[in-house]
Design a protein around this motif. Sequence first.
Motif, PDB file in Angstrom:
ATOM      1  N   VAL A  27       0.851  -1.109   0.079  1.00 23.27           N
ATOM      2  CA  VAL A  27      -0.043  -0.060  -0.151  1.00 23.27           C
ATOM      3  C   VAL A  27       0.835   1.226   0.089  1.00 23.27           C
ATOM      4  O   VAL A  27       2.025   1.189   0.544  1.00 23.27           O
ATOM      5  N   ARG A  28       0.297   2.230  -0.730  1.00 24.37           N
ATOM      6  CA  ARG A  28       0.924   3.781  -0.546  1.00 24.37           C
ATOM      7  C   ARG A  28       0.490   4.496   0.568  1.00 24.37           C
ATOM      8  O   ARG A  28      -0.624   4.727   0.743  1.00 24.37           O
ATOM      9  N   PRO A  29       1.466   5.077   1.515  1.00 23.10           N
ATOM     10  CA  PRO A  29       0.783   6.043   2.491  1.00 23.10           C
ATOM     11  C   PRO A  29      -0.042   7.140   1.805  1.00 23.10           C
ATOM     12  O   PRO A  29      -0.004   7.573   0.764  1.00 23.10           O
ATOM     13  N   MET A  30      -0.889   7.531   2.641  1.00 23.80           N
ATOM     14  CA  MET A  30      -1.630   8.610   2.274  1.00 23.80           C
ATOM     15  C   MET A  30      -1.168   9.922   2.064  1.00 23.80           C
ATOM     16  O   MET A  30      -0.143  10.325   2.841  1.00 23.80           O
ATOM     17  N   ARG A  31      -1.661  10.771   1.136  1.00 21.09           N
ATOM     18  CA  ARG A  31      -0.977  11.971   0.989  1.00 21.09           C
ATOM     19  C   ARG A  31      -1.091  12.946   1.863  1.00 21.09           C
ATOM     20  O   ARG A  31      -2.222  12.848   2.782  1.00 21.09           O
ATOM     21  N   ALA A  32      -0.369  13.685   1.961  1.00 19.42           N
ATOM     22  CA  ALA A  32      -0.547  14.984   3.014  1.00 19.42           C
ATOM     23  C   ALA A  32      -1.794  15.616   3.117  1.00 19.42           C
ATOM     24  O   ALA A  32      -2.348  15.802   4.013  1.00 19.42           O
ATOM     25  N   ASP A  33      -2.204  16.219   1.934  1.00 21.06           N
ATOM     26  CA  ASP A  33      -3.497  16.770   1.645  1.00 21.06           C
ATOM     27  C   ASP A  33      -4.768  16.002   2.156  1.00 21.06           C
ATOM     28  O   ASP A  33      -5.668  16.360   2.660  1.00 21.06           O
ATOM     29  N   ALA A  34      -4.602  14.644   1.648  1.00 21.50           N
ATOM     30  CA  ALA A  34      -5.684  13.695   1.863  1.00 21.50           C
ATOM     31  C   ALA A  34      -5.678  13.390   3.224  1.00 21.50           C
ATOM     32  O   ALA A  34      -6.555  13.149   3.945  1.00 21.50           O
ATOM     33  N   ARG A  35      -4.526  13.324   3.829  1.00 24.44           N
ATOM     34  CA  ARG A  35      -4.416  12.883   5.498  1.00 24.44           C
ATOM     35  C   ARG A  35      -4.983  14.152   6.145  1.00 24.44           C
ATOM     36  O   ARG A  35      -5.777  13.952   7.226  1.00 24.44           O
ATOM     37  N   ARG A  36      -4.713  15.447   5.739  1.00 26.08           N
ATOM     38  CA  ARG A  36      -5.451  16.726   6.347  1.00 26.08           C
ATOM     39  C   ARG A  36      -6.936  16.490   6.257  1.00 26.08           C
ATOM     40  O   ARG A  36      -7.745  16.863   7.293  1.00 26.08           O
ATOM     41  N   ASN A  37      -7.298  16.060   5.281  1.00 25.24           N
ATOM     42  CA  ASN A  37      -8.860  16.190   4.976  1.00 25.24           C
ATOM     43  C   ASN A  37      -9.454  14.874   5.843  1.00 25.24           C
ATOM     44  O   ASN A  37     -10.632  15.095   6.483  1.00 25.24           O
ATOM     45  N   TYR A  38      -8.579  13.757   5.941  1.00 22.47           N
ATOM     46  CA  TYR A  38      -9.191  12.846   6.892  1.00 22.47           C
ATOM     47  C   TYR A  38      -9.153  13.177   7.980  1.00 22.47           C
ATOM     48  O   TYR A  38     -10.566  12.744   8.985  1.00 22.47           O
ATOM     49  N   GLU A  39      -8.243  13.972   8.972  1.00 24.09           N
ATOM     50  CA  GLU A  39      -8.222  14.255  10.301  1.00 24.09           C
ATOM     51  C   GLU A  39      -9.245  15.253  10.355  1.00 24.09           C
ATOM     52  O   GLU A  39     -10.081  15.288  11.440  1.00 24.09           O
ATOM     53  N   ARG A  40      -9.548  15.982   9.409  1.00 27.22           N
ATOM     54  CA  ARG A  40     -10.502  17.351   9.770  1.00 27.22           C
ATOM     55  C   ARG A  40     -12.164  16.624   9.712  1.00 27.22           C
ATOM     56  O   ARG A  40     -12.647  16.989  10.490  1.00 27.22           O
ATOM     57  N   LEU A  41     -12.187  15.512   8.903  1.00 28.90           N
ATOM     58  CA  LEU A  41     -13.619  14.978   8.824  1.00 28.90           C
ATOM     59  C   LEU A  41     -13.638  14.336  10.261  1.00 28.90           C
ATOM     60  O   LEU A  41     -14.753  14.304  10.706  1.00 28.90           O
ATOM     61  N   LEU A  42     -12.887  13.731  10.697  1.00 31.63           N
ATOM     62  CA  LEU A  42     -12.846  12.752  12.116  1.00 31.63           C
ATOM     63  C   LEU A  42     -13.369  13.924  13.119  1.00 31.63           C
ATOM     64  O   LEU A  42     -13.923  13.705  14.031  1.00 31.63           O
ATOM     65  N   VAL A  43     -12.438  15.169  13.061  1.00 28.16           N
ATOM     66  CA  VAL A  43     -12.767  16.015  14.171  1.00 28.16           C
ATOM     67  C   VAL A  43     -14.183  16.677  13.964  1.00 28.16           C
ATOM     68  O   VAL A  43     -14.772  16.872  15.126  1.00 28.16           O
ATOM     69  N   GLU A  44     -14.539  16.806  12.778  1.00 25.32           N
ATOM     70  CA  GLU A  44     -15.825  17.370  12.752  1.00 25.32           C
ATOM     71  C   GLU A  44     -16.951  16.390  12.891  1.00 25.32           C
ATOM     72  O   GLU A  44     -18.008  16.592  13.327  1.00 25.32           O
TER      73      GLU A  44
END
Length: 201
Positions: free
Chosen positions: A18-35
């Motif tokens: 597997v390929r690690p999540m891109r930085a922008d995708a990781r930021r989106n993922y974390e923001r979605l979890l917070v919200e």
Amino acid sequence: MLGAMTTSTAAGATAGAVRPMRADARRNYERLLVEARKAFAEHGTDASLEDIAKRAGVGIGTLYRHFPNRHALMNAVFQDALESLLTRSGELASADQPCAALVEWLRAIITHAGEYRGVARALMSASHDASSALSQCSVPLREAGARLLSRAQTAGAVRTDVSITDLLQLTNAIALAAEQAPSDPELADRLLMLTLRGLKA
């Protein structure tokens, strides 16, 4: 609650790589979890996914790329609670009083389920649906609880015909009942004690 991060297979890589999540995708993922955590706390687990995406500053398509459905998002949100419950079950596994250890752990499940309205109902449903993303929560919980239950049964404190599946369903039902009676903070503990009296050997 583990492993909810979106991954993709690298071109030409061996199967399973597997390929690690891109930085922008990781930021989106974390923001979605917070919200999502905020929305679930405010409105319960039936909160609008569109609103969660909007609050995170992304489109609904981005949310669905990370979390294909509501249960997948719930699973990711609950990972911290799951880890806490699994850690606690490990700590209680060598307790001097196996029955008291089981009771303490079940009480912790009820407490965590009470953090978000709708969790208990969703976990009850997922226990019968192996395809649900929430089974990633219910399966390790069932395995951890089975070890505590087995110790209590071996000690002669709990009937041998009691299964962890039934016990977790009862626990979720208690959490659901408590959710419907917020003016009675002692209800869950009373119901748990009544239930356990019927389980004693």
